[in-house]
Enzyme design. Sequence first.
Site, PDB file in Angstrom:
ATOM      1  N   LYS A  67       0.872  -1.184   0.000  1.00  0.00           N
ATOM      2  CA  LYS A  67       0.000   0.000   0.000  1.00  0.00           C
ATOM      3  C   LYS A  67       0.905   1.229   0.000  1.00  0.00           C
ATOM      4  O   LYS A  67       2.053   1.152   0.439  1.00  0.00           O
ATOM      5  CB  LYS A  67      -0.875   0.012   1.266  1.00  0.00           C
ATOM      6  CG  LYS A  67      -2.084   0.922   1.190  1.00  0.00           C
ATOM      7  CD  LYS A  67      -3.256   0.272   0.472  1.00  0.00           C
ATOM      8  CE  LYS A  67      -4.377   1.246   0.211  1.00  0.00           C
ATOM      9  NZ  LYS A  67      -5.545   0.593  -0.395  1.00  0.00           N
ATOM     10  N   ASP A 107      -6.695   4.426  -4.980  1.00  0.00           N
ATOM     11  CA  ASP A 107      -7.415   4.298  -3.708  1.00  0.00           C
ATOM     12  C   ASP A 107      -8.026   5.681  -3.470  1.00  0.00           C
ATOM     13  O   ASP A 107      -8.205   6.454  -4.433  1.00  0.00           O
ATOM     14  CB  ASP A 107      -6.463   3.863  -2.575  1.00  0.00           C
ATOM     15  CG  ASP A 107      -7.211   3.489  -1.280  1.00  0.00           C
ATOM     16  OD1 ASP A 107      -7.894   2.459  -1.269  1.00  0.00           O
ATOM     17  OD2 ASP A 107      -7.135   4.231  -0.286  1.00  0.00           O
TER      18      ASP A 107
HETATM   19  P1  NDP Z   1     -12.687   8.153  -3.332  1.00  0.00           P
HETATM   20  O1  NDP Z   1     -11.588   9.112  -3.099  1.00  0.00           O
HETATM   21  O2  NDP Z   1     -13.226   7.982  -4.709  1.00  0.00           O
HETATM   22  O3  NDP Z   1     -13.921   8.481  -2.366  1.00  0.00           O
HETATM   23  C1  NDP Z   1     -13.779   8.514  -0.972  1.00  0.00           C
HETATM   24  C2  NDP Z   1     -15.064   9.009  -0.360  1.00  0.00           C
HETATM   25  O4  NDP Z   1     -14.993   8.867   1.040  1.00  0.00           O
HETATM   26  C3  NDP Z   1     -15.331  10.470  -0.626  1.00  0.00           C
HETATM   27  O5  NDP Z   1     -16.719  10.674  -0.680  1.00  0.00           O
HETATM   28  C4  NDP Z   1     -14.706  11.135   0.590  1.00  0.00           C
HETATM   29  O6  NDP Z   1     -15.275  12.407   0.907  1.00  0.00           O
HETATM   30  C5  NDP Z   1     -15.023  10.157   1.685  1.00  0.00           C
HETATM   31  N1  NDP Z   1     -13.997  10.229   2.714  1.00  0.00           N
HETATM   32  C6  NDP Z   1     -12.677   9.945   2.587  1.00  0.00           C
HETATM   33  N2  NDP Z   1     -12.015  10.149   3.733  1.00  0.00           N
HETATM   34  C7  NDP Z   1     -12.947  10.585   4.612  1.00  0.00           C
HETATM   35  C8  NDP Z   1     -12.909  10.952   5.971  1.00  0.00           C
HETATM   36  N3  NDP Z   1     -11.750  10.916   6.665  1.00  0.00           N
HETATM   37  N4  NDP Z   1     -14.070  11.315   6.553  1.00  0.00           N
HETATM   38  C9  NDP Z   1     -15.237  11.332   5.851  1.00  0.00           C
HETATM   39  N5  NDP Z   1     -15.340  10.996   4.556  1.00  0.00           N
HETATM   40  C10 NDP Z   1     -14.217  10.621   3.952  1.00  0.00           C
HETATM   41  O7  NDP Z   1     -12.150   6.745  -2.765  1.00  0.00           O
HETATM   42  P2  NDP Z   1     -12.683   5.279  -3.065  1.00  0.00           P
HETATM   43  O8  NDP Z   1     -14.143   5.291  -3.301  1.00  0.00           O
HETATM   44  O9  NDP Z   1     -11.777   4.663  -4.072  1.00  0.00           O
HETATM   45  O10 NDP Z   1     -12.351   4.545  -1.684  1.00  0.00           O
HETATM   46  C11 NDP Z   1     -13.290   4.473  -0.602  1.00  0.00           C
HETATM   47  C12 NDP Z   1     -12.906   3.354   0.355  1.00  0.00           C
HETATM   48  O11 NDP Z   1     -12.869   2.109  -0.372  1.00  0.00           O
HETATM   49  C13 NDP Z   1     -11.532   3.486   1.012  1.00  0.00           C
HETATM   50  O12 NDP Z   1     -11.582   2.930   2.312  1.00  0.00           O
HETATM   51  C14 NDP Z   1     -10.644   2.610   0.127  1.00  0.00           C
HETATM   52  O13 NDP Z   1      -9.492   2.160   0.803  1.00  0.00           O
HETATM   53  C15 NDP Z   1     -11.609   1.484  -0.172  1.00  0.00           C
HETATM   54  N6  NDP Z   1     -11.262   0.690  -1.326  1.00  0.00           N
HETATM   55  C16 NDP Z   1     -11.173   1.243  -2.570  1.00  0.00           C
HETATM   56  C17 NDP Z   1     -10.833   0.470  -3.646  1.00  0.00           C
HETATM   57  C18 NDP Z   1     -10.844   1.002  -5.029  1.00  0.00           C
HETATM   58  O14 NDP Z   1     -10.759   0.194  -5.942  1.00  0.00           O
HETATM   59  N7  NDP Z   1     -10.993   2.292  -5.257  1.00  0.00           N
HETATM   60  C19 NDP Z   1     -10.477  -0.960  -3.490  1.00  0.00           C
HETATM   61  C20 NDP Z   1     -10.699  -1.471  -2.149  1.00  0.00           C
HETATM   62  C21 NDP Z   1     -11.049  -0.650  -1.128  1.00  0.00           C
HETATM   63  P3  NDP Z   1     -14.390  13.738   0.690  1.00  0.00           P
HETATM   64  O15 NDP Z   1     -14.276  13.848  -0.800  1.00  0.00           O
HETATM   65  O16 NDP Z   1     -15.168  14.822   1.310  1.00  0.00           O
HETATM   66  O17 NDP Z   1     -13.060  13.461   1.366  1.00  0.00           O
END
Ligand code: NDP
Length: 394
Positions: A67, A107
């Site tokens: 990671k 991510d």
């Molecule tokens: P994105 O950046 O596309 O979206 C993340 C979302 O979560 C946004 O809406 C963001 O809001 C919100 N968010 C992030 N950090 C915080 C926080 N500290 N508090 C509140 N809201 C938060 O990321 P992904 O959709 O790709 O990833 C989301 C989750 O899925 C993560 O845990 C990631 O590790 C996991 N994941 C993703 C994979 C992938 O293929 N993309 C694979 C496996 C797991 P804001 O924009 O306001 O920060």
Amino acid sequence: MFRVPWQNDKGEVQVNRGFRIEMNSAIGPYKGGLRFHPTVNLGILKFLAFEQVFKNSLTTLPMGGGKGGSDFDPKGKSDNEVMRFCQSFMTELSRHIGPNTDVPAGDIGVGGREIGFLFGQYKRLRNEFTGVLTGKGLGWGGSLIRPEATDYGAVYFAAEMLETRDDSFDGKTCLVSGSGNVAQYTVEKVDHMGGKCVTLSDSSGFIYNEKGIDAEKLAFVMDLKNVRRGRISEYADKYKEAVFTPVDPKLDHNPLWDIKAECAFPSATQNEINGKDAANLVKNGVFVVSEGANMPSTPEAMDAFLDQGILYGPAKAANAGGVAVSGLEMSQNSERLAWTNEEVDQRLFGIMKSIHQTCHSVAEEYGTPGNYVNGANIGGFLKVADAMLDQGLV
Ligand code: NDP
């Protein structure tokens, strides 16, 4: 750990911190996402890399675990600033990765735009076009279904859990947090499978749309988040039937998890469901939790789900579809071929079914039937441990 110096649009020097954790390569090249978010630190990336080892093992594909990322915040930055940052980040990272060594992906904060800039810089530095990153654009080595894979996988996993109780998504109300990549396609897939998603969030608050988020509303969210890069509160400005609730830092729980529903898909970030949230979910009738985000449930929340005997799919099993299709992207790159939508989706479905089967049967074999947490941990661990023993003291 490394310095990432770059210049903003005003010509000022900025310095961020970059990281890559290479945790285990016993069953294949290191593999795991890059996260760009101000909260990123060594501890968070180490837990994510550790989890990734067992998740990748569960997929049945030959991938080790890693990671990485940076405390850089892409929010509010221009495309040129993001490009300059990515180029500087890759200048150092390129010394450590390679298609047979370590293959990063996206991510939080790292989507198609960032992967493009990172790949371009790697190609420039190495003078070679290889599958060194996954999540690439479709025209230059990316796989169909990769953007949808994590979330489609989490929904398939939930469907498999439901099937153990002769149930399905038909008519089920679902809570979704986040509004990024994972959240968006969760809404799409649940809709396709007969359920209804009623919430989405970002770090400023959440929206509740009791009537459900249909395809047209989802298209609005995708444009809002992926193109205009706006805030989720704008959803409630556009659709008056929806209510926006801003984050209240004084609360000891998240009101998003206090809404009547049957299923929950945490899809934002780690520790977003605490013990009180878990109690609220169960009280309101939620009996399926499938984790799209990585480790969204705190240990207290996890205990509450297990105590109540609900269908609880932990992240390393439920969201493994993302890295699984990354693995399929690596295979397509090695073959220099691109598979069809149907072929990738079918393979993803097969992999999620097999992960579910492994978790279910291992949990039973080790005396904790229905405990997908034990099933995923033990099932993922055994393969890696056996490979390490086979390979000796290295
Ligand atoms: P994105 O950046 O596309 O979206 C993340 C979302 O979560 C946004 O809406 C963001 O809001 C919100 N968010 C992030 N950090 C915080 C926080 N500290 N508090 C509140 N809201 C938060 O990321 P992904 O959709 O790709 O990833 C989301 C989750 O899925 C993560 O845990 C990631 O590790 C996991 N994941 C993703 C994979 C992938 O293929 N993309 C694979 C496996 C797991 P804001 O924009 O306001 O920060």
